[in-house]
Design a protein around this motif. Sequence first.
Motif, PDB file in Angstrom:
ATOM      1  N   TYR A   1       0.859  -1.186   0.000  1.00 56.09           N
ATOM      2  CA  TYR A   1       0.000   0.000   0.000  1.00 56.09           C
ATOM      3  C   TYR A   1       0.893   1.233   0.000  1.00 56.09           C
ATOM      4  O   TYR A   1       1.967   1.230   0.614  1.00 56.09           O
ATOM      5  CB  TYR A   1      -0.901   0.004   1.240  1.00 56.09           C
ATOM      6  N   GLU A   2       0.438   2.279  -0.677  1.00 52.53           N
ATOM      7  CA  GLU A   2       1.241   3.500  -0.761  1.00 52.53           C
ATOM      8  C   GLU A   2       0.341   4.720  -0.894  1.00 52.53           C
ATOM      9  O   GLU A   2      -0.670   4.696  -1.600  1.00 52.53           O
ATOM     10  CB  GLU A   2       2.194   3.421  -1.951  1.00 52.53           C
ATOM     11  N   GLU A   3       0.698   5.759  -0.162  1.00 49.70           N
ATOM     12  CA  GLU A   3       0.013   7.052  -0.266  1.00 49.70           C
ATOM     13  C   GLU A   3       1.062   8.109  -0.601  1.00 49.70           C
ATOM     14  O   GLU A   3       2.098   8.195   0.062  1.00 49.70           O
ATOM     15  CB  GLU A   3      -0.674   7.436   1.045  1.00 49.70           C
ATOM     16  N   ILE A   4       0.767   8.934  -1.606  1.00 53.56           N
ATOM     17  CA  ILE A   4       1.617  10.068  -1.950  1.00 53.56           C
ATOM     18  C   ILE A   4       0.715  11.286  -2.072  1.00 53.56           C
ATOM     19  O   ILE A   4      -0.182  11.316  -2.920  1.00 53.56           O
ATOM     20  CB  ILE A   4       2.393   9.839  -3.263  1.00 53.56           C
ATOM     21  N   THR A   5       0.913  12.271  -1.210  1.00 53.92           N
ATOM     22  CA  THR A   5       0.064  13.454  -1.195  1.00 53.92           C
ATOM     23  C   THR A   5       0.933  14.704  -1.111  1.00 53.92           C
ATOM     24  O   THR A   5       2.156  14.634  -0.921  1.00 53.92           O
ATOM     25  CB  THR A   5      -0.889  13.438   0.013  1.00 53.92           C
ATOM     26  N   ASP A   6       0.284  15.853  -1.258  1.00 54.09           N
ATOM     27  CA  ASP A   6       0.975  17.127  -1.087  1.00 54.09           C
ATOM     28  C   ASP A   6       0.662  17.750   0.270  1.00 54.09           C
ATOM     29  O   ASP A   6       0.945  18.935   0.490  1.00 54.09           O
ATOM     30  CB  ASP A   6       0.585  18.095  -2.209  1.00 54.09           C
TER      31      ASP A   6
END
Length: 501
Positions: free
Chosen positions: A425-430
């Motif tokens: 699982y991976e989350e990439i946000t600003d």
Amino acid sequence: MHRVKRVKLEDETEGSWKSYTAVRMTAVDELSDSTEVVEIEDVPSQFFVEKHSWDGLRNIIHSSRKYSGMVINKAPHDFQFVQRQDESGPYSHRLYYLGMPYGSRENSLLYSEIPKKIRKEALLVLSWKQMLDHFQATPHHGVYSREEELLRERKRLGVFGITSYDYHAESGLFLFQASNSLFYCRDGGHNGLVASPMKPVEIKTQCSGTRMDPKISPGDPTFMAFINSNDLWVASIETGEERRLTYCHKGLNNVKEDPKSAGIATFVIQEEFDRFTGYWWSPAAPEDPDGVKTLQLLYEEVDESEVELIHVPSPALEERKADVYRYPRTGLHSPSSPPQMIVSTQDKELVLPFTTLFPGVEYIARAGWTKDGKYAWAVLLDRSQQRLQLVLLPPALFIPVTQDQAQREESVEAVPEGVHPFIIYEEITDIWINVHDIFYPFIQTNNDEITFLWANESKTGFCHLYKVTTLLQQGCYQWTRDYMQTEGSRIHCLYSVSFMD
């Protein structure tokens, strides 16, 4: 408790109220002698706001904060539900928790009985019963060790007594820290449930310092682990035999010359991510043909040699001395903390450096094991906390620690090509990613995929619960060559289902 309550609800017409008759709510058929009747008197029909001066408002706010703090400290917490086996009895479960008994200033182990039959729409009020008989958990004269003081500060603990405990359901074993020592007691399991308070048993030790963060081995509850002088130890609860597992800390008085520790969460991890442990027992304990069990521990080895030293004056020290801490200032070096593993008494490390397997990762925010012990897992974050990865680490990915380079190369070559980490699982946000504890892996029914529950708030701006199934695609890696993350080792999400608030 038997309550008589008058309830007032606001009517559609502004300023008017409706008064409802008293409602009697009883949880069980018979009331005990300690039954209490509480009446809440009717409030005036006209809504009135009392005016206060600024000093009066300030005093009200200060009093409310003090009252809320008292309520929080006395509220029960750390619940454990245990199903009772007596089918003919009046109770279905026993509920264990920590709380502050009436007339006491210490947290203690308590329990309540949950009845099988409850009247419909009734208010069930459970009575608090003490597990321990006249037990003083606070150290004499209130003197804590330095490690305990720092941990209490970082946990923001305002209560005394037993502040945490570990529980093994099958054996009914409770393990907790109190009075600068470790204690255990049993309730439930094969020995049945007790009906009166018991005396806990102290676990003696030969260690000179305080034993911190005690945990029961889920695979074999006769063993426990703890931290002593920044290293990881294991002991037999029954015999008291102890063995030191790691030798990271030298025991020097000079903080600058002794920067390593094992099984301890660093200052940043405790303050920013609310993780206060640095090691995790595997729930599995496989046996060989001779009946010998193999126990596994995943732990974090921390090297703070690059972290800046600061000096803080302490009034508790004599001759106006100062405490020395390692404090990672913004933009400067942080501690390195690669995960390690202990199998039986053999220390193991990752086949490649942690920074090579997971480039750009700065923090291990959470860690643990899947329920079957097949994988260790970790939640990883970069320094900006805008990229999160949930990874699985097979135990076969760890090789024996050795200073002999030839032996290490042999161990690397022995790692099967199909063994590698999975980023499931991976989350990439600003924006800033908030770390949470909502991760629930289900038992695998298929070796090629894993299903788990996870909370996410970056997709919609609100925190929702997701059910995620990830394909575990096997890769082929030559660990003696340079390793690079490929698409085959990354996330392959088949579907996700969200449950709206």
